[in-house]
Scaffold this motif. Structure first.
Motif, PDB file in Angstrom:
ATOM      1  N   ALA A 238       0.839  -1.205   0.000  1.00  0.00           N
ATOM      2  CA  ALA A 238       0.000   0.000   0.000  1.00  0.00           C
ATOM      3  C   ALA A 238       0.869   1.249   0.000  1.00  0.00           C
ATOM      4  O   ALA A 238       2.042   1.215   0.384  1.00  0.00           O
ATOM      5  N   VAL A 239       0.250   2.346  -0.403  1.00  0.00           N
ATOM      6  CA  VAL A 239       0.889   3.656  -0.395  1.00  0.00           C
ATOM      7  C   VAL A 239      -0.185   4.701  -0.110  1.00  0.00           C
ATOM      8  O   VAL A 239      -1.353   4.521  -0.457  1.00  0.00           O
ATOM      9  N   THR A 240       0.223   5.756   0.557  1.00  0.00           N
ATOM     10  CA  THR A 240      -0.657   6.898   0.764  1.00  0.00           C
ATOM     11  C   THR A 240       0.212   8.148   0.679  1.00  0.00           C
ATOM     12  O   THR A 240       1.392   8.119   1.038  1.00  0.00           O
ATOM     13  N   SER A 241      -0.355   9.232   0.190  1.00  0.00           N
ATOM     14  CA  SER A 241       0.414  10.475   0.111  1.00  0.00           C
ATOM     15  C   SER A 241      -0.534  11.664   0.136  1.00  0.00           C
ATOM     16  O   SER A 241      -1.707  11.553  -0.212  1.00  0.00           O
ATOM     17  N   GLY A 242       0.023  12.787   0.564  1.00  0.00           N
ATOM     18  CA  GLY A 242      -0.750  14.021   0.603  1.00  0.00           C
ATOM     19  C   GLY A 242       0.019  15.103   1.322  1.00  0.00           C
ATOM     20  O   GLY A 242       1.132  14.884   1.815  1.00  0.00           O
ATOM     21  N   HIS A 243      -0.588  16.265   1.389  1.00  0.00           N
ATOM     22  CA  HIS A 243       0.042  17.416   2.042  1.00  0.00           C
ATOM     23  C   HIS A 243      -0.207  17.364   3.543  1.00  0.00           C
ATOM     24  O   HIS A 243      -1.268  16.951   4.002  1.00  0.00           O
ATOM     25  N   ALA A 244       0.810  17.791   4.293  1.00  0.00           N
ATOM     26  CA  ALA A 244       0.690  17.853   5.746  1.00  0.00           C
ATOM     27  C   ALA A 244       1.548  18.992   6.268  1.00  0.00           C
ATOM     28  O   ALA A 244       2.518  19.398   5.639  1.00  0.00           O
ATOM     29  N   ASP A 245       1.170  19.489   7.420  1.00  0.00           N
ATOM     30  CA  ASP A 245       1.966  20.452   8.170  1.00  0.00           C
ATOM     31  C   ASP A 245       2.066  19.900   9.582  1.00  0.00           C
ATOM     32  O   ASP A 245       1.117  19.963  10.356  1.00  0.00           O
ATOM     33  N   LEU A 246       3.212  19.327   9.883  1.00  0.00           N
ATOM     34  CA  LEU A 246       3.418  18.706  11.187  1.00  0.00           C
ATOM     35  C   LEU A 246       4.173  19.609  12.158  1.00  0.00           C
ATOM     36  O   LEU A 246       4.585  19.173  13.220  1.00  0.00           O
ATOM     37  N   GLY A 247       4.359  20.849  11.788  1.00  0.00           N
ATOM     38  CA  GLY A 247       5.113  21.762  12.636  1.00  0.00           C
ATOM     39  C   GLY A 247       6.591  21.710  12.296  1.00  0.00           C
ATOM     40  O   GLY A 247       7.170  22.699  11.886  1.00  0.00           O
ATOM     41  N   TRP A 248       7.181  20.550  12.407  1.00  0.00           N
ATOM     42  CA  TRP A 248       8.607  20.387  12.093  1.00  0.00           C
ATOM     43  C   TRP A 248       8.863  20.191  10.606  1.00  0.00           C
ATOM     44  O   TRP A 248       9.990  20.307  10.133  1.00  0.00           O
ATOM     45  N   ALA A 249       7.817  19.896   9.845  1.00  0.00           N
ATOM     46  CA  ALA A 249       7.942  19.748   8.395  1.00  0.00           C
ATOM     47  C   ALA A 249       6.569  19.945   7.771  1.00  0.00           C
ATOM     48  O   ALA A 249       5.560  19.553   8.344  1.00  0.00           O
ATOM     49  N   ARG A 250       6.569  20.556   6.591  1.00  0.00           N
ATOM     50  CA  ARG A 250       5.310  20.712   5.862  1.00  0.00           C
ATOM     51  C   ARG A 250       5.585  20.499   4.381  1.00  0.00           C
ATOM     52  O   ARG A 250       6.684  20.734   3.896  1.00  0.00           O
ATOM     53  N   GLY A 251       4.571  19.993   3.690  1.00  0.00           N
ATOM     54  CA  GLY A 251       4.709  19.731   2.263  1.00  0.00           C
ATOM     55  C   GLY A 251       4.048  18.423   1.897  1.00  0.00           C
ATOM     56  O   GLY A 251       3.156  17.941   2.592  1.00  0.00           O
ATOM     57  N   LEU A 252       4.505  17.841   0.809  1.00  0.00           N
ATOM     58  CA  LEU A 252       3.958  16.594   0.307  1.00  0.00           C
ATOM     59  C   LEU A 252       4.674  15.419   0.980  1.00  0.00           C
ATOM     60  O   LEU A 252       5.900  15.309   0.920  1.00  0.00           O
ATOM     61  N   PHE A 253       3.906  14.556   1.628  1.00  0.00           N
ATOM     62  CA  PHE A 253       4.426  13.396   2.340  1.00  0.00           C
ATOM     63  C   PHE A 253       3.970  12.132   1.613  1.00  0.00           C
ATOM     64  O   PHE A 253       2.935  12.128   0.950  1.00  0.00           O
ATOM     65  N   ARG A 254       4.728  11.048   1.791  1.00  0.00           N
ATOM     66  CA  ARG A 254       4.345   9.754   1.224  1.00  0.00           C
ATOM     67  C   ARG A 254       4.757   8.644   2.185  1.00  0.00           C
ATOM     68  O   ARG A 254       5.879   8.638   2.676  1.00  0.00           O
ATOM     69  N   ASP A 255       3.823   7.725   2.435  1.00  0.00           N
ATOM     70  CA  ASP A 255       4.080   6.541   3.249  1.00  0.00           C
ATOM     71  C   ASP A 255       3.908   5.308   2.370  1.00  0.00           C
ATOM     72  O   ASP A 255       2.882   5.171   1.693  1.00  0.00           O
ATOM     73  N   ASP A 256       4.904   4.418   2.386  1.00  0.00           N
ATOM     74  CA  ASP A 256       4.817   3.130   1.700  1.00  0.00           C
ATOM     75  C   ASP A 256       4.744   2.044   2.758  1.00  0.00           C
ATOM     76  O   ASP A 256       5.498   2.082   3.742  1.00  0.00           O
ATOM     77  N   PHE A 257       3.854   1.070   2.559  1.00  0.00           N
ATOM     78  CA  PHE A 257       3.588   0.030   3.552  1.00  0.00           C
ATOM     79  C   PHE A 257       3.980  -1.342   3.028  1.00  0.00           C
ATOM     80  O   PHE A 257       3.559  -1.743   1.932  1.00  0.00           O
ATOM     81  N   PHE A 258       4.751  -2.064   3.839  1.00  0.00           N
ATOM     82  CA  PHE A 258       5.135  -3.443   3.553  1.00  0.00           C
ATOM     83  C   PHE A 258       4.363  -4.360   4.485  1.00  0.00           C
ATOM     84  O   PHE A 258       4.120  -4.021   5.644  1.00  0.00           O
ATOM     85  N   LEU A 259       4.019  -5.543   4.001  1.00  0.00           N
ATOM     86  CA  LEU A 259       3.417  -6.571   4.829  1.00  0.00           C
ATOM     87  C   LEU A 259       4.530  -7.491   5.308  1.00  0.00           C
ATOM     88  O   LEU A 259       5.388  -7.894   4.516  1.00  0.00           O
ATOM     89  N   HIS A 260       4.522  -7.805   6.603  1.00  0.00           N
ATOM     90  CA  HIS A 260       5.471  -8.801   7.100  1.00  0.00           C
ATOM     91  C   HIS A 260       4.778  -9.676   8.131  1.00  0.00           C
ATOM     92  O   HIS A 260       4.178  -9.166   9.075  1.00  0.00           O
ATOM     93  N   ARG A 261       4.864 -10.977   7.933  1.00  0.00           N
ATOM     94  CA  ARG A 261       4.276 -11.956   8.853  1.00  0.00           C
ATOM     95  C   ARG A 261       5.370 -12.450   9.791  1.00  0.00           C
ATOM     96  O   ARG A 261       6.514 -12.646   9.383  1.00  0.00           O
ATOM     97  N   THR A 262       5.004 -12.665  11.064  1.00  0.00           N
ATOM     98  CA  THR A 262       5.950 -13.143  12.062  1.00  0.00           C
ATOM     99  C   THR A 262       5.213 -13.938  13.123  1.00  0.00           C
ATOM    100  O   THR A 262       3.994 -13.785  13.273  1.00  0.00           O
TER     101      THR A 262
END
Length: 181
Positions: free
Chosen positions: A93-117
């Motif tokens: 999965a992937v998600t992205s969008g604009h954010a302002d987290l205080g310490w950083a602002r702009g376009l962010f992207r998160d990539d998600f891996f599946l791992h079984r354990t």
């Protein structure tokens, strides 16, 4: 988890795209009972009155790291689980969008891996200062708990994605999830 603003990384290591203010590699860590690990995060350090949310292990991609390398580093730091990059499960999965987290602002992207354990005792001793300031707990969630909770869980759409993954429906290409900010 959140890294300092100076550790922001472009997407160049992963996809040749430098337009992102921050790239994150996150892990959907699923145990042998089909439960997913989530961390409980304060919305603001020292401000429990502002609420919390639940999030998967993971965090910022450091300069020169691939997404897989960042994901396994974050997994080791945040949970104590050591996995080789080539043994990490698929990017689902992937998600992205604009954010302002205080310490950083702009376009962010998160990539998600599946791992079984196999289920194991989570070791958070590798947390960085910002994680110790924001993370107030962790737990393994069943799919039913995830589907029925009134609490905020990121990424949005996690329950539906997890249901597909647990049923063995691994996407050929990462699923695009809605941005949460």
């Amino acid at each position: 988890m959140t890294r300092a603003a100076e550790n922001t990384a472009s997407g160049s290591a992963a996809d040749g795209n430098e337009r992102y203010r921050r790239r994150s590699a996150r892990v959907l860590l699923v145990d042998d009972s089909g439960r997913i690990l989530l961390f409980r995060m304060l919305r603001a350090s020292g401000r429990p009155d502002l609420g919390h949310y639940w999030i998967t292990p993971g965090g910022g991609v450091d300069g020169g790291e691939s997404l897989r390398e960042a994901a396994v580093r974050e997994l080791r730091e945040e949970t104590g689980l050591a996995v080789a990059p080539e043994d990490l499960g698929p990017r689902v999965a992937v998600t992205s969008g604009h954010a302002d987290l205080g310490w950083a602002r702009g376009l962010f992207r998160d990539d998600f891996f599946l791992h079984r354990t196999a289920a194991y005792e989570i070791d958070t001793s590798g947390f960085q200062v910002v994680e110790r300031d924001h993370v107030t707990g962790h737990r393994w969630w069943t799919l039913d708990e995830l589907r029925s909770t009134d609490e905020t869980v990121y990424p949005l759409g996690l329950a539906s994605l997890l249901a597909d993954l647990l049923a063995g429906r691994i996407p050929d290409a990462p699923v695009r999830l809605p941005w949460h900010h």
